[in-house]
Design a protein around this motif. Sequence first.
Motif, PDB file in Angstrom:
ATOM      1  N   PRO A 428     -10.785  33.709 -45.126  1.00 25.81           N
ATOM      2  CA  PRO A 428      -9.518  34.419 -44.880  1.00 25.81           C
ATOM      3  C   PRO A 428      -9.704  35.886 -44.522  1.00 25.81           C
ATOM      4  N   SER A 429     -10.693  36.534 -45.132  1.00 25.89           N
ATOM      5  CA  SER A 429     -10.897  37.963 -44.849  1.00 25.89           C
ATOM      6  C   SER A 429     -11.295  38.189 -43.396  1.00 25.89           C
ATOM      7  N   TYR A 430     -12.141  37.301 -42.842  1.00 27.77           N
ATOM      8  CA  TYR A 430     -12.546  37.442 -41.442  1.00 27.77           C
ATOM      9  C   TYR A 430     -11.356  37.184 -40.513  1.00 27.77           C
ATOM     10  N   GLY A 435      -7.290  39.002 -37.012  1.00 26.89           N
ATOM     11  CA  GLY A 435      -5.854  38.902 -36.770  1.00 26.89           C
ATOM     12  C   GLY A 435      -5.177  40.256 -36.741  1.00 26.89           C
ATOM     13  N   GLY A 436      -5.610  41.161 -37.622  1.00 22.98           N
ATOM     14  CA  GLY A 436      -5.044  42.511 -37.632  1.00 22.98           C
ATOM     15  C   GLY A 436      -5.325  43.247 -36.339  1.00 22.98           C
ATOM     16  N   ILE A 437      -6.569  43.140 -35.862  1.00 27.66           N
ATOM     17  CA  ILE A 437      -6.924  43.788 -34.587  1.00 27.66           C
ATOM     18  C   ILE A 437      -6.118  43.184 -33.445  1.00 27.66           C
ATOM     19  N   THR A 438      -5.955  41.867 -33.467  1.00 28.03           N
ATOM     20  CA  THR A 438      -5.172  41.195 -32.423  1.00 28.03           C
ATOM     21  C   THR A 438      -3.708  41.618 -32.472  1.00 28.03           C
ATOM     22  N   ALA A 439      -3.167  41.796 -33.680  1.00 35.19           N
ATOM     23  CA  ALA A 439      -1.772  42.225 -33.818  1.00 35.19           C
ATOM     24  C   ALA A 439      -1.572  43.629 -33.251  1.00 35.19           C
TER      25      ALA A 439
END
Length: 485
Positions: A428-430, A435-439
């Motif tokens: 989940p951390s990866y 996902g954060g960078i993509t957002a």
Amino acid sequence: MTDTLRSVENAVLETASEAPRKLKRSIGVVGGTLLTLSCVTPASTLFVIVPDLFSSLGTATALCIAIGALLCIPIAFCYSELGTLIPSAGGEYAIVSTLAGRLAGWLAFVMSLLVVMIVPPVIAMGTADYLAPIVHLDPSMTGAGVMIAATLAGLLDLRANAWITGIFLVLEVVAAGVVALLGFSHSQRGAGSLVSSLRVAGDHAHVSPVTGMMVLSGLAIALFATQGFSTAIYLSEELENPRRNVARTVLATLAISSVVILVPVVAITLGADDLNTLSGGDISSMVIAWSNSAVGTFVSLCVALAIINAGIVMVIQNSRVLFASARDKAWPSPVNNALSKLGRFGSPWVATLVVGVPGAFLCFVNLDTLYGVTGVAVTGLYLLVAVASLLSRRGAHAGRSAWRMRLWPAMPVLLIAVLLYILVEQEPSYLMWTGGITAVATLYWALYLRPRRDTRWLVAIPEDAESAEHTEIPAHTENTAAATV
């Protein structure tokens, strides 16, 4: 390497005019394959990335890499078809933008940028381990030093003769071959141990069985280990007869790199004295135990030189990805102008610094995190390419001449399902990091690029690529390229 740097030189001579200049087509299949293998550096992958799999999967490492290599075959088919349909130095993001829309193309660029930024420091941090026979160094400091040296080389637009690239490739293959020979000649267990009773050693010599879910989780790193064949599509503007040679180069590179990685992994698995030694992943120590310190030192130095060379080539080429994004106007004008600046030696010096300097700092980040984020990014990038391949035979694209994969659309549909499953099984951390960078990237698209669609993110396809769409391809081309695997 001369050909690589000449292609780089062609790229950096791009002007700020509205019509991007075309790169010169001067590379055949052999040259393209050698150049791609120079960037893949399969032996460096074997000695730097594979040990992490040994520590988490033990005797299942070879099985995981074999599954990853098999999974790469349909991925390579997708790259072959799309690279011949849209031969552009923009690579994945140019392909996805053209076929799946500009937002999807932007996300493909972000995924590729993550890989571009993380792979060089991941490889560079392995240098210290293989310089250990001569001098003991801190891995992070050594990796940062390699990144700085590679950045300086990129600023100077390093030149070398083609035979230097050949020497480094030969050294890598020789090192991998020596390990394979020693491992097989000191086999401690039968071939059945590669697929049954899979075990891994944990803390305090505790032995645990390897489950199917553990192998699936490791597939992201396995894909990362074998993913370099995709580099071939970045040469598509410079390959002669790209409609034929892109596919051949992609498939040949996948086949060669998979063999160079997988055969020594099998040998190491069979030849390791015990499970603790195998799970420790110290290949240099195993080589010394199987032979002597002189052979171990030779292999280690071959790998260290290959890693340093790979770092230099990666920084030089990866800076051109940022240069291309400026050419396609992905950023505000001051940033585009900066990334397009050419130094005294003809290199895009700002783009080189943007790739190299953060890479030096990434050498102090936890290595497992870098592996995990890169594995997720590579899987996500492959997913976008697979989706684009589903759209490659509609509308105007249906009538264009290109290498066409068999079993379409079943193959990309199956690939999408498998890649989605691999993503779900990651830590989940990866997933959160990626996902954060993509957002954030999606917000940048929504708030900046999309409102300026007429002046920003203008992905250009070379004119000769468009005009070549009616080039005839012999009917046997598909069979010849597919037979390469």
